[in-house]
Design a protein around this motif. Sequence first.
Motif, short mmCIF file in Angstrom:
data_model
loop_
_atom_site.label_atom_id
_atom_site.label_comp_id
_atom_site.label_asym_id
_atom_site.label_seq_id
_atom_site.Cartn_x
_atom_site.Cartn_y
_atom_site.Cartn_z
N VAL A 31 40.69 45.55 44.05
CA VAL A 31 39.40 45.99 43.75
C VAL A 31 39.37 47.13 42.89
CG1 VAL A 31 37.47 47.59 44.78
CG2 VAL A 31 38.40 46.09 46.02
N ASN A 34 39.72 45.45 39.54
CA ASN A 34 38.56 44.89 39.26
C ASN A 34 37.40 45.50 38.79
OD1 ASN A 34 36.29 43.45 39.07
ND2 ASN A 34 36.18 42.31 41.34
N TYR A 66 33.90 48.27 50.29
CA TYR A 66 32.49 49.46 49.37
C TYR A 66 33.67 50.45 48.70
CZ TYR A 66 32.16 51.86 52.98
OH TYR A 66 32.39 52.98 54.49
N ASP A 75 27.15 48.19 35.78
CA ASP A 75 27.72 47.11 34.88
C ASP A 75 26.66 47.02 33.54
OD1 ASP A 75 29.28 44.96 34.48
OD2 ASP A 75 28.12 43.76 36.08
N THR A 82 27.72 48.80 40.87
CA THR A 82 28.18 48.18 41.75
C THR A 82 29.28 48.99 42.67
OG1 THR A 82 28.46 46.94 40.34
CG2 THR A 82 29.91 46.54 41.81
N THR A 84 29.88 47.46 46.05
CA THR A 84 30.86 46.32 46.90
C THR A 84 31.38 45.27 45.89
OG1 THR A 84 28.48 45.46 47.08
CG2 THR A 84 29.24 46.91 49.04
N PHE A 85 32.61 44.62 47.24
CA PHE A 85 33.26 43.73 46.42
C PHE A 85 33.34 43.19 47.03
CE2 PHE A 85 33.98 48.01 43.98
CZ PHE A 85 34.06 47.70 43.07
N ILE A 87 36.46 39.99 48.21
CA ILE A 87 37.69 39.35 48.28
C ILE A 87 38.26 38.75 48.57
CG2 ILE A 87 40.53 40.47 48.79
CD1 ILE A 87 38.62 42.65 46.95
#
Length: 95
Positions: A31, A34, A66, A75, A82, A84-85, A87
């Motif tokens: 995360v 990213n 998150y 972004d 942004t 939340t991610f 995976i």
Amino acid sequence: MKGKLVKALAGVVIVLFLVCLFFTVSVKNAVRANMMVHGVSPVSAFHCNPKFSPKTSKSLQIPVYYVPDKYPYKDGSTGVRTSTFAIRTYLGTET
């Protein structure tokens, strides 16, 4: 001849080390990486502590993490905030 062999062996060892390192990336570090790829400062990325989101993960059927309200970023390409991610794991490596 011996020098070339030593260089080749060193190259193989380095590649193996990088492959092993690649396979040991934790979810939280995925995360953070990213976030840094999208332009967040490394200091902010390493200070945030991503948390697992069980409800969202269950509904999407993939692990979702998150970041706390202090660390979401906007972004640049989409203008969306942004936080939340999702995976995904490929060959044992989180991305």
